[in-house]
Scaffold this active site. Structure first.
Site, short mmCIF file in Angstrom:
data_model
loop_
_atom_site.label_atom_id
_atom_site.label_comp_id
_atom_site.label_asym_id
_atom_site.label_seq_id
_atom_site.Cartn_x
_atom_site.Cartn_y
_atom_site.Cartn_z
N GLU A 104 -7.17 -4.41 5.26
CA GLU A 104 -5.79 -4.94 5.31
C GLU A 104 -4.77 -3.82 5.10
O GLU A 104 -3.69 -3.83 5.69
CB GLU A 104 -5.62 -6.05 4.26
N GLU A 124 -14.20 -11.34 2.84
CA GLU A 124 -13.78 -12.18 1.71
C GLU A 124 -14.50 -13.51 1.65
O GLU A 124 -14.80 -14.02 0.57
CB GLU A 124 -12.27 -12.41 1.75
#
Ligand code: 3HC
Ligand code: NAI
Length: 700
Positions: A104, A124
């Protein structure tokens, strides 16, 4: 500048280097360091900025140990906002794995370059959460909504070249010096007047999304990840990326992230993440224990397990020799391996060429003299102690000194097998799970005389072939199979008490087990358990015990292979269907045995099936068979498909509260007798103290 993040001007490029071993996780100091460096770069002579990492990998994500603790400023999304709004062009230079918050971070940079061996991903979901720093908003903007959904709900990493094709990475760079390559890439971009590409500015046209896409995706992920909430929330976050302006989408993502990070599902999955890594560590073995080199392997027995184990080694380019009793058995074994690889090629998951290379690594023989030079032997012949002893004494006579002699036995005494040789220190258990080339777990069994370097080598070799290793001492069935016996017994007992097979299996499948125990029995063949029971002398003489499994086998309903067992199976599709004949038969048997049938809740099904696992787990801990409760969890999650979202049986027990588990076991003992329900002393002790397995582990 903090020690873990440095900033230097090199050739007019501001180079930010993150150095936070082992995996450059985004701990608070790293977030703060990046923020300060970006701010510094705004006002200095730099033309552009490169963000890179020292050590073995780019940032591998948020620091998972910080989850569940009070948040510390600056929050990652705030850092990334500053990064993205930098007035100077920022290039991320990726090596190793840019995962989660690490990837990210790169998405908030204006350009991404990577070396060919790098991987990027948003794993995640495997921790029961979703990307919480813009991943769900930025990936659909550059890779498309469908690709983003696949990537984020699977959590699987993407190799650099594919990432480039998907638009996730802008440039692949070669050479040994990534920093230099990234600096020259940044200079080229500046020289060519490349714009500051901010992914946030890309708009997704909602008209490009098929009507009903999100509803059907939601159903699909619900089917795949039974009982888990994270995949569903990922769909919502990506939907927000399509339907809301960027900042509102980010807000939605944050809201969902915060919901998930405090969920019991995520706590369980984080527990498993760390448990898996703990399990690889042997308490009384120093980290630097020497290991033996494993360059060539022999497998004795080319049946169900031997073939799969041989594939594990060929898959990591280690030559394997398979030993069988005669040519016919050998050819049968080799042809199954051939067929298995063929299926992978057909599915497009392996090239024909790669299959050939792997097949060439596997040879066969019927002559033990051909394996005199191997470094590791894994025996996988029939489950018979005398046969195994005979084979080990032959191996002792044939194999070179220093070779490790391992057995894949499920139940036999590894010490007795070791004592059939003159070198018991070289003997160890390596217990694979079926199918051996697929299942992730390897139980490494430490005999009384197993040498430290043999044990360390078995663990290291397991990791090398992609397994998650857990250590067990010697006992009947080691950790996993020993605990399983009560689980299967109760599943059958519940039938006599009033459940249908579908009711038992659905309760466990809704909990998250990949397959209920009765359907699993049908898959493995009911005769397997039947035969194993015949050879046991320790079972109570009780006609109710394993009654239905026995009756079905005696009717030749052996499960899927005969088209019928607890269920009947569609001959074409193999779909399982409830069978009224079995349901009537259960009633008849219950009546004949004088068992009064009643309505049974799903809650009781879970208690009856799981509490024996927990109780046996407690015995295994107090006997020192397993090193830690979390190792038992690893065994169940990776060897028996216990849902990671529930953290394994011991973690699950702690969540329920050991007092509740203990009281229920006492209630079952009073109802069904001590032969089956005898609370483990450790469970009793912890329940009375109001303690947990986790607390007990900390004190060891
Ligand atoms: N946070 C804290 N510790 C971590 C960590 C993380 N993200 N990733 C790894 N570690 C620790 C491990 O626990 C281990 O510690 P130990 O040596 O004390 O046992 C050590 O780092 C080395 O890890 P591995 O043994 O796993 O090393 P490998 O080289 O085999 O694998 C890896 C490296 C592929 C990076 C692997 O560690 C991994 O997959 N890490 C987790 C990646 C991940 O899940 N990232 C997402 C985090 S969530 C997130 O980013 C949220 C964001 O969206 C806001
Ligand atoms: P299998 O019956 O499929 O294969 C055994 C093979 O060993 C046969 O091909 C046989 O010809 C060969 N063999 C017998 N004697 C031999 C000898 N003297 N020399 C060389 N080869 C010989 O059995 P399977 O299922 O592969 O099991 C093997 C071992 O693995 C057993 O100890 C079993 O308990 C264990 N195991 C089995 C699991 C399973 O799910 N099938 C799971 C984990 C362990």
């Amino acid at each position: 500048m903090s020690e873990v993040v440095s900033y230097q001007l090199k050739d007019n490029i501001g180079v930010i280097t993150v150095n936070n071993p082992p995996v450059n996780a985004l701990a608070q100091v790293v977030r703060e360091g990046i923020l300060n460096a970006i701010n510094t770069a705004q006002d200095d002579a730099s033309e552009a900025i490169v963000l890179r990492c020292a050590g073995r990998t780019f940032i591998a994500g948020a620091d998972i140990t910080e989850f569940g603790k009070p948040p510390k400023e600056p929050a990652l999304p705030d850092v990334l906002s500053v990064l993205e709004n930098s007035s100077k062009l920022v290039v991320a230079a990726i090596h190793g794995t840019a995962l989660g918050g690490g990837f990210e971070t790169t998405l908030a940079c204006h350009y991404r370059c990577a070396i060919a061996s790098a991987k990027v991903g948003l794993p995640e979901v495997k921790l029961g959460i979703l990307p919480g720093a813009g991943g769900t908003q930025r990936v659909p903007r550059i890779a498309g909504v469908k690709a983003a959904l696949d990537m984020i709900t699977s959590g699987n990493p993407v190799a650099a070249s594919k990432a480039k094709d998907m638009g996730l990475v802008d440039e692949l760079v070669s050479g040994d010096d990534l920093e230099a390559a990234a600096i020259s890439y940044a200079k080229e971009l500046v020289a060519s007047g490349a714009p500051l590409k901010r992914i946030r500015d890309i708009a997704i046209d909602p008209a490009t999304i098929e009507p009903g896409f999100f509803e059907s995706s939601r159903k699909q992920v619900a089917r795949r990840a039974r009982g888990q909430i994270a995949p569903d929330r990922i769909v919502s976050a990506i939907q927000a990326a399509v339907e809301l302006p960027f900042d509102d989408g980010l807000k939605k993502e944050r809201e969902l992230f915060l919901e998930l990070v405090s969920s019991s599902e995520s706590a369980a999955m984080r527990h498993i993440f760390f448990a898996e890594r703990q399990a690889a560590k042997i308490k009384d073995l120093p980290k630097d224990t020497p290991t033996r080199a494993i360059k060539k392997v022999a497998i004795i027995g080319g049946g169900t397990m031997g073939g799969g184990i041989a594939m594990c080694f060929a898959n990591v380019d280690i030559p394997v020799v398979m030993v069988e009793v005669n040519d016919e058995a050998l050819q049968r074994g080799l042809s199954i391996i051939n067929k298995n690889y063929g299926i992978t090629v057909k599915k497009g998951k392996m090239s024909e060429e790669r299959m050939q290379t792997r097949l060439e690594l596997i040879s066969g023989t019927t002559d033990y003299a051909d394996i005199a030079d191997v470094d590791l032997v894994i025996e996988a012949v029939f489950e018979n102690l005398d046969l195994k002893k005979e084979i080990f004494s032959k191996l002792d006579a044939t194999c070179k000194q220093g070779a490790i002699l391992a057995t894949n036995t499920s139940y036999q005494d590894v010490n007795a097998i070791a004592d059939a040789t003159s070198r018991p220190q070289d003997v160890v258990g390596m217990h694979f799970f079926s199918p051996a080339n697929v299942m992730k777990l390897l139980e490494v069994v430490r005999g009384d005389k197993t040498a430290d370097d043999v044990l360390a080598t078995a663990m290291k070799t397991g990791k090398q072939i992609g397994k998650i290793c857990a250590l067990s001492r010697v006992c009947y069935g080691f950790i996993g199979n020993r605990m399983l016996s009560g689980y299967g017994r109760e599943a059958q007992g519940l039938l006599l008490d009033g459940c249908t097979p579908a009711q038992v299996d659905s309760a466990l499948e809704n909990f998250g087990m990949a397959m209920g125990p009765l359907a699993m029995g049908d898959l493995a063949g009911l005769d397997v358990g039947y035969k194993a029971r015949q050879s046991r002398t320790d079972l109570p003489d009780d006609p109710r015990l394993y009654r239905m499994g026995t009756v079905l086998v005696e009717m030749d309903r052996l499960g899927q292979k005969t088209g019928a067992g607890y269920y009947k199976y569609d001959p074409e599709t193999r779909a399982r269907m409830s069978d009224p004949e079995v349901e009537a038969l259960i009633k008849k048997e219950a009546e004949a045995l004088g068992v009064e049938q009643r309505d049974i809740s799903d809650e009781e099904i879970l208690q009856r099936c799981f509490y024996p696992l927990i109780n046996e787990g407690a015995l295994i801990l107090e006997e020192g068979i397993a090193q830690r409760p979390s190792d038992i969890d690893v065994v169940y999650v990776y060897g028996y498909a216990f849902p990671a979202a529930k953290g394994g049986p011991m973690f699950y027990a702690d969540q329920i509260g050991l007092k509740n588990v203990y009281d229920k076991i006492c209630e079952f003992r009073d109802r069904y007798g001590e032969d089956y329900w005898k609370p483990a002393p450790l469970l009793k002790e912890l329940a009375e103290k109001g303690s947990s397995f986790a607390e007990w582990a900390e004190q060891q």
